[in-house]
Design an enzyme around this catalytic site. Structure first.
Site, PDB file in Angstrom:
ATOM      1  N   LYS A  98      31.946  75.413  35.919  1.00 17.81           N
ATOM      2  CA  LYS A  98      31.358  76.727  35.610  1.00 17.81           C
ATOM      3  C   LYS A  98      32.490  77.731  35.538  1.00 17.81           C
ATOM      4  O   LYS A  98      33.295  77.830  36.466  1.00 17.81           O
ATOM      5  CB  LYS A  98      30.350  77.071  36.704  1.00 17.81           C
ATOM      6  CG  LYS A  98      30.018  78.551  36.862  1.00 17.81           C
ATOM      7  CD  LYS A  98      28.787  78.736  37.751  1.00 17.81           C
ATOM      8  CE  LYS A  98      28.897  79.949  38.656  1.00 17.81           C
ATOM      9  NZ  LYS A  98      27.727  80.107  39.536  1.00 17.81           N
ATOM     10  N   LYS A 116      19.485  79.890  45.430  1.00 17.29           N
ATOM     11  CA  LYS A 116      20.360  80.129  46.588  1.00 17.29           C
ATOM     12  C   LYS A 116      19.442  80.532  47.731  1.00 17.29           C
ATOM     13  O   LYS A 116      18.845  81.619  47.689  1.00 17.29           O
ATOM     14  CB  LYS A 116      21.326  81.282  46.317  1.00 17.29           C
ATOM     15  CG  LYS A 116      22.440  80.988  45.334  1.00 17.29           C
ATOM     16  CD  LYS A 116      23.303  82.221  45.111  1.00 17.29           C
ATOM     17  CE  LYS A 116      24.402  81.936  44.098  1.00 17.29           C
ATOM     18  NZ  LYS A 116      25.044  83.193  43.623  1.00 17.29           N
ATOM     19  N   SER A 132      32.827  76.138  40.605  1.00 17.88           N
ATOM     20  CA  SER A 132      32.832  77.455  39.975  1.00 17.88           C
ATOM     21  C   SER A 132      34.277  77.941  39.899  1.00 17.88           C
ATOM     22  O   SER A 132      34.953  78.051  40.919  1.00 17.88           O
ATOM     23  CB  SER A 132      31.982  78.401  40.826  1.00 17.88           C
ATOM     24  OG  SER A 132      32.033  79.707  40.315  1.00 17.88           O
ATOM     25  N   GLY A 156      25.970  78.612  45.110  1.00 16.38           N
ATOM     26  CA  GLY A 156      26.886  78.621  46.245  1.00 16.38           C
ATOM     27  C   GLY A 156      27.320  80.034  46.534  1.00 16.38           C
ATOM     28  O   GLY A 156      27.361  80.884  45.638  1.00 16.38           O
ATOM     29  N   GLU A 171      24.617  82.102  32.894  1.00 15.88           N
ATOM     30  CA  GLU A 171      24.004  82.570  34.138  1.00 15.88           C
ATOM     31  C   GLU A 171      24.110  84.096  34.252  1.00 15.88           C
ATOM     32  O   GLU A 171      25.192  84.655  34.096  1.00 15.88           O
ATOM     33  CB  GLU A 171      24.743  81.888  35.299  1.00 15.88           C
ATOM     34  CG  GLU A 171      24.226  82.203  36.684  1.00 15.88           C
ATOM     35  CD  GLU A 171      24.993  81.415  37.760  1.00 15.88           C
ATOM     36  OE1 GLU A 171      25.712  80.445  37.427  1.00 15.88           O
ATOM     37  OE2 GLU A 171      24.884  81.786  38.945  1.00 15.88           O
TER      38      GLU A 171
HETATM   39  O1  SMG Z   1      30.134  78.624  46.639  1.00 12.86           O
HETATM   40  O2  SMG Z   1      31.179  77.591  45.060  1.00 12.86           O
HETATM   41  C1  SMG Z   1      30.678  78.600  45.541  1.00 12.86           C
HETATM   42  C2  SMG Z   1      30.695  79.877  44.723  1.00 12.86           C
HETATM   43  C3  SMG Z   1      29.870  79.749  43.509  1.00 12.86           C
HETATM   44  O3  SMG Z   1      30.254  81.219  41.711  1.00 12.86           O
HETATM   45  C4  SMG Z   1      29.716  81.046  42.766  1.00 12.86           C
HETATM   46  N1  SMG Z   1      28.949  81.973  43.343  1.00 12.86           N
HETATM   47  O4  SMG Z   1      27.151  84.259  41.279  1.00 12.86           O
HETATM   48  O5  SMG Z   1      26.920  82.173  41.539  1.00 12.86           O
HETATM   49  C5  SMG Z   1      27.506  83.207  41.807  1.00 12.86           C
HETATM   50  C6  SMG Z   1      28.697  83.257  42.747  1.00 12.86           C
HETATM   51  C7  SMG Z   1      28.441  84.264  43.805  1.00 12.86           C
HETATM   52  C8  SMG Z   1      29.453  84.317  44.876  1.00 12.86           C
HETATM   53  S1  SMG Z   1      30.843  85.166  44.414  1.00 12.86           S
HETATM   54  C9  SMG Z   1      31.578  85.590  45.892  1.00 12.86           C
HETATM   55 MG    MG Z   2      25.855  83.346  39.846  1.00 18.33          MG
END
Ligand code: SMG
Ligand code: MG
Length: 367
Positions: free
Chosen positions: A161, A262, A135, A290, A213
């Site tokens: 992403k 999640k 991400s 994540g 998303e």
């Molecule tokens: O754990 O690699 C990771 C983060 C992935 O983008 C990510 N998470 O909305 O999916 C999501 C975000 C939420 C966490 S942002 C702090």
């Molecule tokens: Mg998300």
């Protein structure tokens, strides 16, 4: 087994680089970890809540409070407890999925370690390693974004992403698509748009994204169904899916074609498994989200991501994507995959000396 005590601690970890989303920038984390001390042995849980209630309504101080005052007392007075009982015992407390998930995870880890079974075996894992995506946060400029994405592509990540928000969407996506050709690509808005942005979001359609998303706010499930008729890119829900019931409703309304699972967001691994199974029945693919987890949370997530219907690469990146030093042995990318831990329970050992050195608060709750 009986739950004798729960050791709670808060740790500080700096991220290797700032991570910017539509709701803010993060440079470090303050993480709540639990160690369940049972008559059958010990187990670890990680709470995925951030410092501020900006991803969802939960935040780490709130999780700590609700665990101490409302959740742990309901578990500690049981003569016997198994992870499978936790959801039912905590049902009188509304919400607080991330706090509930952390304690269910710790109890499940203790229980599985005691009987020598891995998380992967318990969930019915079908692969020894899982495809990793990464991400990528919002950047200051497109050249800087291209450099970051280039590094990840070179490391072998199997999917990129991009975090988007109004003013940082079509152009960065176009630039990444042009530079990196057919790399599997998707975007995450973390609720930053409204239904009136549908025509703008449809401008993402030509870039052949795997999914968009959570474009709209958490409660706007019906609006997502409407949006789905206005854009070609498949809609994936994250924040809106807080339970298996919410998932079933969203699917029946046509609000999503893919779900980001999640465990922390839905109250634990057992509810996450129900969502996996439900999506499989409906023919929807799922992927593992994540929350910038340490090696503890990552271990559980990677194990669950080895279940059959996790057919898209997850936000299950290597430890060095997040932290200079993890609190377990580092998860390392091998040909774009992370190995699924095979040892009992979570299958990872916590580096207690390092953990103590970054702990800023600790409390043991007993019956
Ligand atoms: O754990 O690699 C990771 C983060 C992935 O983008 C990510 N998470 O909305 O999916 C999501 C975000 C939420 C966490 S942002 C702090
Ligand atoms: Mg998300």
């Amino acid at each position: 087994m009986k739950l004798r005590a729960v050791e709670m601690r808060r740790i500080h970890l700096s991220l290797v680089a700032p991570f910017e989303t539509s709701f803010g920038v993060q440079t470090e984390r303050d993480i709540l970890l639990l160690k369940a001390i049972t008559t059958g042995g010990e187990g670890w849980g990680e709470c995925v809540a951030g410092e501020e209630p900006t991803y969802s309504s939960e935040y780490v101080d709130g999780c700590q409070h609700v665990l101490v005052h409302h959740l742990l007392p309901r578990l500690m007075d049981q003569a016997r407890i198994e992870a499978e009982d936790v959801g039912r015992l905590l049902r009188p407390v509304h919400g607080h999925q991330m706090a509930k998930s952390a304690i269910e995870m710790a109890i499940l880890d203790a229980q599985l370690r005691a009987r020598g079974e891995s998380f992967a075996a318990y969930f019915g894992a079908v692969r020894p390693a899982v495809d990793s995506g990464v991400s990528v946060g919002i950047h200051k400029s497109i050249p800087e974004l291209l450099e970051t994405v280039g590094d990840y592509v070179e490391q072998g990540y199997r999917r990129i992403k991009l975090k988007i928000k109004p003013g940082w969407d079509v152009e960065p996506v176009r630039a990444v698509r042009e530079r990196f050709g057919s790399v599997p690509l998707q975007v995450d808005a973390n609720t930053a748009y409204s239904l009136s942005d549908a025509a703008h979001l449809a401008e993402l359609d030509p870039f052949d994204l795997l999914l968009i998303e959570q474009p709209l706010p958490e409660e706007q499930v019906l609006a997502h169904a409407e949006l789905a008729t206005l854009v070609r890119t498949p809609i994936c829900l994250d924040e809106s899916i807080t339970s298996a019931q919410a998932a079933a409703d969203a699917i029946q309304l046509g609000a999503c074609r893919i779900i980001n699972i999640k465990p922390g967001r839905v109250g634990g691994y057992l509810e996450a498994r129900r969502i996996h199974d439900l999506c499989a029945e409906y023919g929807l693919p799922v992927w593992m989200g994540g929350m910038l987890e340490t090696g503890i949370g990552r271990a559980g997530n990677v194990a669950m991501a080895a279940m059959p219907n996790f057919t898209l690469p997850g936000d299950t990146s290597a430890s060095d994507r997040y932290y200079h030093r993890d609190i377990t042995a580092a998860f390392v990318l091998r040909e774009g995959r992370l190995d699924v831990p095979a040892g009992p329970g979570l299958g990872v050992e916590v580096d207690l000396e390092f953990l103590d050195s970054i702990t800023h608060w600790k409390q043991t709750v007993t019956a």
